[in-house]
Each structure stands twice: as C-alpha cells, then as structure tokens.
Design an enzyme around this catalytic site. Structure first.
Site, PDB file in Angstrom:
ATOM      1  N   ASP A 154       0.856  -1.191   0.000  1.00  0.00           N
ATOM      2  CA  ASP A 154       0.000   0.000   0.000  1.00  0.00           C
ATOM      3  C   ASP A 154       0.892   1.240   0.000  1.00  0.00           C
ATOM      4  O   ASP A 154       1.750   1.387   0.873  1.00  0.00           O
ATOM      5  CB  ASP A 154      -0.899  -0.011   1.248  1.00  0.00           C
ATOM      6  CG  ASP A 154      -1.854  -1.199   1.236  1.00  0.00           C
ATOM      7  OD1 ASP A 154      -2.238  -1.640   0.133  1.00  0.00           O
ATOM      8  OD2 ASP A 154      -2.196  -1.691   2.327  1.00  0.00           O
ATOM      9  N   LYS A 185      -0.748  10.101   0.347  1.00  0.00           N
ATOM     10  CA  LYS A 185      -0.827  11.448   0.935  1.00  0.00           C
ATOM     11  C   LYS A 185       0.322  11.667   1.926  1.00  0.00           C
ATOM     12  O   LYS A 185       0.651  10.768   2.714  1.00  0.00           O
ATOM     13  CB  LYS A 185      -2.161  11.631   1.663  1.00  0.00           C
ATOM     14  CG  LYS A 185      -3.341  11.679   0.716  1.00  0.00           C
ATOM     15  CD  LYS A 185      -4.623  11.965   1.460  1.00  0.00           C
ATOM     16  CE  LYS A 185      -5.784  11.965   0.476  1.00  0.00           C
ATOM     17  NZ  LYS A 185      -7.043  11.616   1.081  1.00  0.00           N
ATOM     18  N   ASP A 223       4.261   0.186  -8.081  1.00  0.00           N
ATOM     19  CA  ASP A 223       3.893   0.988  -9.254  1.00  0.00           C
ATOM     20  C   ASP A 223       3.699   2.449  -8.865  1.00  0.00           C
ATOM     21  O   ASP A 223       3.233   3.240  -9.674  1.00  0.00           O
ATOM     22  CB  ASP A 223       2.611   0.448  -9.905  1.00  0.00           C
ATOM     23  CG  ASP A 223       1.436   0.426  -8.956  1.00  0.00           C
ATOM     24  OD1 ASP A 223       1.657   0.575  -7.735  1.00  0.00           O
ATOM     25  OD2 ASP A 223       0.295   0.262  -9.423  1.00  0.00           O
ATOM     26  N   THR A 233       1.661 -10.608  -9.904  1.00  0.00           N
ATOM     27  CA  THR A 233       0.698 -10.553  -8.805  1.00  0.00           C
ATOM     28  C   THR A 233      -0.574  -9.857  -9.300  1.00  0.00           C
ATOM     29  O   THR A 233      -0.605  -9.293 -10.393  1.00  0.00           O
ATOM     30  CB  THR A 233       1.262  -9.777  -7.603  1.00  0.00           C
ATOM     31  OG1 THR A 233       1.332  -8.387  -7.949  1.00  0.00           O
ATOM     32  CG2 THR A 233       2.636 -10.274  -7.192  1.00  0.00           C
ATOM     33  N   PHE A 284      -1.856  -7.068  -8.253  1.00  0.00           N
ATOM     34  CA  PHE A 284      -1.617  -5.635  -8.434  1.00  0.00           C
ATOM     35  C   PHE A 284      -0.646  -5.362  -9.573  1.00  0.00           C
ATOM     36  O   PHE A 284      -0.742  -4.339 -10.236  1.00  0.00           O
ATOM     37  CB  PHE A 284      -1.162  -4.993  -7.115  1.00  0.00           C
ATOM     38  CG  PHE A 284      -2.322  -4.662  -6.225  1.00  0.00           C
ATOM     39  CD1 PHE A 284      -3.013  -5.674  -5.564  1.00  0.00           C
ATOM     40  CD2 PHE A 284      -2.757  -3.357  -6.067  1.00  0.00           C
ATOM     41  CE1 PHE A 284      -4.114  -5.391  -4.770  1.00  0.00           C
ATOM     42  CE2 PHE A 284      -3.853  -3.062  -5.278  1.00  0.00           C
ATOM     43  CZ  PHE A 284      -4.532  -4.078  -4.622  1.00  0.00           C
TER      44      PHE A 284
HETATM   45  C1  LIG Z   1      -1.787  -3.450  -2.553  1.00  0.00           C
HETATM   46  S1  LIG Z   1      -1.986  -5.046  -1.886  1.00  0.00           S
HETATM   47  C2  LIG Z   1      -0.800  -6.029  -2.806  1.00  0.00           C
HETATM   48  C3  LIG Z   1      -1.081  -7.507  -2.708  1.00  0.00           C
HETATM   49  C4  LIG Z   1      -0.098  -8.385  -3.510  1.00  0.00           C
HETATM   50  N1  LIG Z   1       1.240  -8.295  -2.976  1.00  0.00           N
HETATM   51  C5  LIG Z   1      -0.113  -8.037  -4.984  1.00  0.00           C
HETATM   52  O1  LIG Z   1       0.925  -7.545  -5.479  1.00  0.00           O
HETATM   53  O2  LIG Z   1      -1.140  -8.275  -5.626  1.00  0.00           O
HETATM   54  C6  LIG Z   1      -1.159  -4.893  -0.321  1.00  0.00           C
HETATM   55  C7  LIG Z   1      -1.392  -6.074   0.582  1.00  0.00           C
HETATM   56  O3  LIG Z   1      -0.627  -5.882   1.762  1.00  0.00           O
HETATM   57  C8  LIG Z   1      -1.429  -6.190   2.896  1.00  0.00           C
HETATM   58  N2  LIG Z   1      -0.873  -5.401   3.999  1.00  0.00           N
HETATM   59  C9  LIG Z   1      -0.946  -4.061   4.146  1.00  0.00           C
HETATM   60  N3  LIG Z   1      -0.262  -3.677   5.233  1.00  0.00           N
HETATM   61  C10 LIG Z   1       0.279  -4.803   5.769  1.00  0.00           C
HETATM   62  C11 LIG Z   1       1.097  -5.055   6.913  1.00  0.00           C
HETATM   63  N4  LIG Z   1       1.500  -4.051   7.700  1.00  0.00           N
HETATM   64  N5  LIG Z   1       1.461  -6.324   7.197  1.00  0.00           N
HETATM   65  C12 LIG Z   1       1.046  -7.351   6.385  1.00  0.00           C
HETATM   66  N6  LIG Z   1       0.270  -7.166   5.290  1.00  0.00           N
HETATM   67  C13 LIG Z   1      -0.114  -5.913   4.984  1.00  0.00           C
HETATM   68  C14 LIG Z   1      -2.841  -5.810   2.461  1.00  0.00           C
HETATM   69  O4  LIG Z   1      -3.833  -6.473   3.194  1.00  0.00           O
HETATM   70  C15 LIG Z   1      -2.832  -6.236   0.993  1.00  0.00           C
HETATM   71  O5  LIG Z   1      -3.218  -7.584   0.822  1.00  0.00           O
END
Ligand SMILES: C[S@@+](CC[C@H](N)C(=O)[O-])C[C@H]1O[C@@H](n2cnc3c(N)ncnc32)[C@H](O)[C@@H]1O
Length: 205
Positions: free
Chosen positions: A117, A121, A153, A185, A187
């Site tokens: 993520d 911001k 990205d 993946t 994303f």
């Molecule tokens: C934007 S998604 C990307 C998922 C995957 N890696 C992809 O590329 O499709 C980010 C993932 O990280 C997880 N996530 C966010 N913060 C996290 C944290 N502090 N510890 C573990 N997982 C986390 C979210 O639940 C989500 O599934």
C-alpha cells in the site's frame, strides 16, 4: 526489540495487543520449527499468487506469507492446499508485529514486498511499511547478505524506499542485482509500469 507501549493507551488495549502477540509467537514458533535458517518471507501476500508459484519453483525453501486480511489469506490457503505445498505457510499478521514475534533463532534469507500500500498522501507516509526502524528490525532477523525484493507501481513510494535504504546503515542497495523470480501478482497485472529494488543486509567485517 520490543515495541514501546503506545503513549496513553488504555490498559484493555495493551492487554489485547499483548495477547495477540502471544498467539502470534506461538503460531510462528509452530510453523517455523526446524526451519530456522533462510526462510523466505512475503509481506502483504494477498491472494498468494506469487508465493504459491515461488514455493512450487523452490521446493527446498520454506516460505511464509503474511497478510492482515483474512479473506485474502483464505484464498491463498486454498491455492496452497490444491498445490500440495507442505513447505509453504500463510499466517494472518501485521508485518511489524510478525518480525517482533519471530522465534529468536530464526533468520530470514529473502523478504519480498510486492506492491505494498503506497499511502500516497503526505500525512499518511508514516503508515508506509518501509521505514528506517522497520528495516533495522528486519535486518536483525535476516541471514548475513539476506536480500529484500521490493516492487511498486507508485513512483513516490519507489523513490522513498530507495532513499530510506540508501541512507540505512544495515542495508546496501544493489542496482544491478537480478530479480530472481517473476510471477505476476494481482496488483502487478493492473499496473502500467513499476519499479523493482533489490537490497541486501550489509555484512559487517
Ligand atoms: C496493494 S496489496 C498487494 C497484494 C499483492 N502483494 C499483490 O501484489 O497483488 C497490499 C497487501 O498488503 C497487505 N498489507 C498491508 N499492510 C500490511 C502489513 N502491515 N502487514 C502485512 N500485510 C499488509 C494488504 O492487506 C494487501 O493484501
């Protein structure tokens, strides 16, 4: 290193966090028993696309996927079971807590952070996973020379990560290092372009 207690937090909240960490310690000790050196960790594994394929490719490496969303992990677990992968495990946990709760003898060989993520911001940058303190705690739990593979990205997050790593005493950015395994993946499929960074834990003489 223990996280400092949250200033002004209610005792009930602190007790809840302590109980959650205790459960996590127990679970991580169970899944990592006998697999203390060189495990592969994916943080934010989502539906497990990457790590299931990685585990199929590397049957002798123990792989651990973390995510905070149970529904995503349930899908990842179904993929794992279908593929019959005994050396892969998915655990629901927040990454910072998981690193803190790893059994003391465990040293990670690789850590993958794919499309985390970006918290675009300015006032939310403090929520980004890649922070100096997090990298220090991660480095303490890796084998000497262990590598971090980061892909995003989001241009701002890529630059942020490059800068935090470059300034960090425990890490060396490896601009020419190969990306050792490709699997698209969820994303990544949606991204029009992305940046990949490889860094290694600094080996001290
Ligand atoms: C934007 S998604 C990307 C998922 C995957 N890696 C992809 O590329 O499709 C980010 C993932 O990280 C997880 N996530 C966010 N913060 C996290 C944290 N502090 N510890 C573990 N997982 C986390 C979210 O639940 C989500 O599934």
């Amino acid at each position: 290193m223990e996280s400092p207690p949250t200033v002004g937090a209610a005792p009930g909240f602190l007790a809840t966090v302590a109980a959650r960490k205790e459960r996590l310690r127990t679970e991580l000790a169970r899944v990592l028993e006998g697999r203390s050196q060189g495990a592969v960790l994916e943080i934010g594994c989502g539906h497990g696309h990457f790590l299931v394929r990685y585990a199929q490719e590397f049957p002798h490496r123990f792989c651990l996927g973390l995510d905070i969303v149970g529904e995503r992990l349930a899908r990842a677990e179904r993929k794992r079971v279908r593929a019959g992968l005994e050396h892969l495990c998915f655990v629901r946990a927040e990454a910072t807590e998981a690193i803190e709760c790893l059994p003391p003898q465990v040293r990670l060989g690789e850590v993958w952070v794919l499309f985390p993520d970006p918290w675009p911001k300015l006032r939310h940058h403090k929520h980004r996973l890649i922070q100096s303190t997090f990298l220090q705690r991660l480095a303490e739990r890796m084998v000497p020379g262990g590598q971090l593979y980061f892909r995003t990205d989001h241009f701002g997050y890529a630059e942020w990560t490059r800068a935090v790593l470059a300034a960090h005493p425990d890490w060396v950015v490896l601009p020419d290092a190969p990306w050792p395994f490709e699997e698209e993946t969820v994303f990544q499929r949606k991204a029009s372009s992305y940046t990949s960074l490889v860094a290694a834990v600094r080996i001290r003489g």
